[in-house]
Design a protein around this motif. Structure first.
Motif, PDB file in Angstrom:
ATOM      1  N   ALA A 264      11.556  27.254 -81.759  1.00  0.00           N
ATOM      2  CA  ALA A 264      11.384  25.844 -81.412  1.00  0.00           C
ATOM      3  C   ALA A 264       9.985  25.543 -80.929  1.00  0.00           C
ATOM      4  CB  ALA A 264      12.379  25.443 -80.314  1.00  0.00           C
ATOM      5  N   ALA A 265       9.186  26.575 -80.708  1.00  0.00           N
ATOM      6  CA  ALA A 265       7.881  26.385 -80.088  1.00  0.00           C
ATOM      7  C   ALA A 265       7.015  25.398 -80.836  1.00  0.00           C
ATOM      8  CB  ALA A 265       7.165  27.731 -79.979  1.00  0.00           C
TER       9      ALA A 265
ATOM     10  N   ILE B 227      14.500  29.927 -78.977  1.00  0.00           N
ATOM     11  CA  ILE B 227      13.464  29.279 -78.169  1.00  0.00           C
ATOM     12  C   ILE B 227      12.106  29.446 -78.819  1.00  0.00           C
ATOM     13  CG2 ILE B 227      12.387  29.137 -75.906  1.00  0.00           C
ATOM     14  CD1 ILE B 227      15.291  28.333 -75.921  1.00  0.00           C
TER      15      ILE B 227
ATOM     16  N   ALA C  32       8.535  21.874 -80.464  1.00  0.00           N
ATOM     17  CA  ALA C  32       8.537  21.338 -79.117  1.00  0.00           C
ATOM     18  C   ALA C  32       7.162  21.361 -78.496  1.00  0.00           C
ATOM     19  CB  ALA C  32       9.506  22.138 -78.237  1.00  0.00           C
TER      20      ALA C  32
ATOM     21  N   GLY D 181       6.345  27.307 -76.004  1.00  0.00           N
ATOM     22  CA  GLY D 181       7.114  28.511 -76.206  1.00  0.00           C
ATOM     23  C   GLY D 181       7.133  29.295 -74.919  1.00  0.00           C
TER      24      GLY D 181
ATOM     25  N   PRO E 181       8.252  28.959 -69.453  1.00  0.00           N
ATOM     26  CA  PRO E 181       7.640  28.218 -70.557  1.00  0.00           C
ATOM     27  C   PRO E 181       6.148  28.090 -70.363  1.00  0.00           C
ATOM     28  CG  PRO E 181       8.786  26.737 -69.074  1.00  0.00           C
ATOM     29  CD  PRO E 181       9.086  28.118 -68.610  1.00  0.00           C
TER      30      PRO E 181
ATOM     31  N   GLN F 234      12.520  22.325 -74.589  1.00  0.00           N
ATOM     32  CA  GLN F 234      12.644  23.167 -75.774  1.00  0.00           C
ATOM     33  C   GLN F 234      14.089  23.185 -76.281  1.00  0.00           C
ATOM     34  OE1 GLN F 234      10.452  26.967 -75.466  1.00  0.00           O
ATOM     35  NE2 GLN F 234       9.727  26.240 -73.485  1.00  0.00           N
TER      36      GLN F 234
END
Length: 263
Positions: A12-13, A9, A16, A19, A27, A35
């Motif tokens: 992916a911040a 996760i 996306a 985070g 989130p 995400q």
């Protein structure tokens, strides 16, 4: 299959735009399922799961990303709505492919006034490598003068020439694309791009306007000059919102119509 990152996760911040907070409880900028959607899209883009392949189940993905199955389901729902994956009842979720029958009409919106839509017969007129004109370069997000592949073809339905198309493709991606390969390939053109050049069209934007056929187009379509036509300019994008095709088509609409669905 590649291994999942230690903190999927968080990694992916940047992709996306969001985070988790320091506590890891919620989130910060985008919903958690967004995400997860970004992480799955990264795997699609990297080729971890190929077009037409079954992706891991919702339970497996939930374990991989350490989120609930409901979160994964919502992410996959959005990916399915965007035609990136296809759900098949009782079989699972598969990476979408241009070789599927239902996908082959997704980007061809010209439908017959009567009867069922069917595949066009293609006549390749020209394939050559040239330097990108300034406007094409701008649309493809490349430099003016960079190498592009230019394709011109006529598409016919039931023996009647109906569409004249000109395509520009980035030369660096489509090295080796020749007229001979296009002629011998019997499937959809986007299927060829997907299979042999690793480039899948994800979405497209179009500009549509009414025009009159010039002398050259009229001759190719067996109509009189100044016959009313539909002009469609399409820019197609692959993963990462990268433009990979400019396509300009002139459509006869005496027996066809342009059909779209709005939601």
């Amino acid at each position: 299959m590649s291994t999942a990152p230690n903190n999927p996760i968080s990694s992916a911040a940047s992709g996306a735009g969001a985070g988790l907070t320091a506590s890891g409880s919620s989130p910060t900028f985008s919903p958690l399922y967004q995400q997860i959607k970004a992480l799955i899209t990264q795997s699609l883009q990297s080729g971890e799961w190929k077009p037409g392949e079954l992706i891991p189940s919702e339970v497996e993905l939930a374990n991989r990303f350490k989120v609930s199955q409901g979160t994964v389901r919502k992410a996959i729902d959005e990916l399915a709505a965007e035609n990136l994956v296809v759900r098949r009842q009782g079989k699972g979720t598969f990476v979408a492919t241009h070789h599927e029958a239902r996908a082959q009409y997704r980007f061809l919106r010209l439908m017959p006034d009567t009867g069922e839509p069917h595949y066009a017969d293609n006549k390749i007129l020209e394939v050559k490598r040239l330097r990108a004109p300034a406007e094409v370069a701008r649309l493809l997000d490349i430099k003016s003068g960079d190498s592009v592949i230019f394709i011109k073809r006529v598409q016919s339905f039931d023996g009647a020439p109906t569409i004249v198309e000109e395509l520009w493709l980035p030369g660096v991606i489509f090295k080796g694309l020749t007229a001979e390969r296009l002629v011998e390939y019997k499937g959809p053109m986007y299927g060829l791009f997907e299979t042999e050049f690793g480039t899948r069209m994800i979405r497209a934007t179009e500009k549509i306007r009414a025009v009159c056929a010039d002398d050259g187009t009229a001759e190719l379509l067996n109509v009189k000059p100044n016959t009313p036509m539909l002009s469609v300019e399409r820019v197609s994008f692959t993963y990462g919102d990268r433009p990979v095709e400019v396509r300009r088509g002139l459509y006869l609409t005496d027996r066809h119509h342009y059909q779209n669905e709005l939601s």
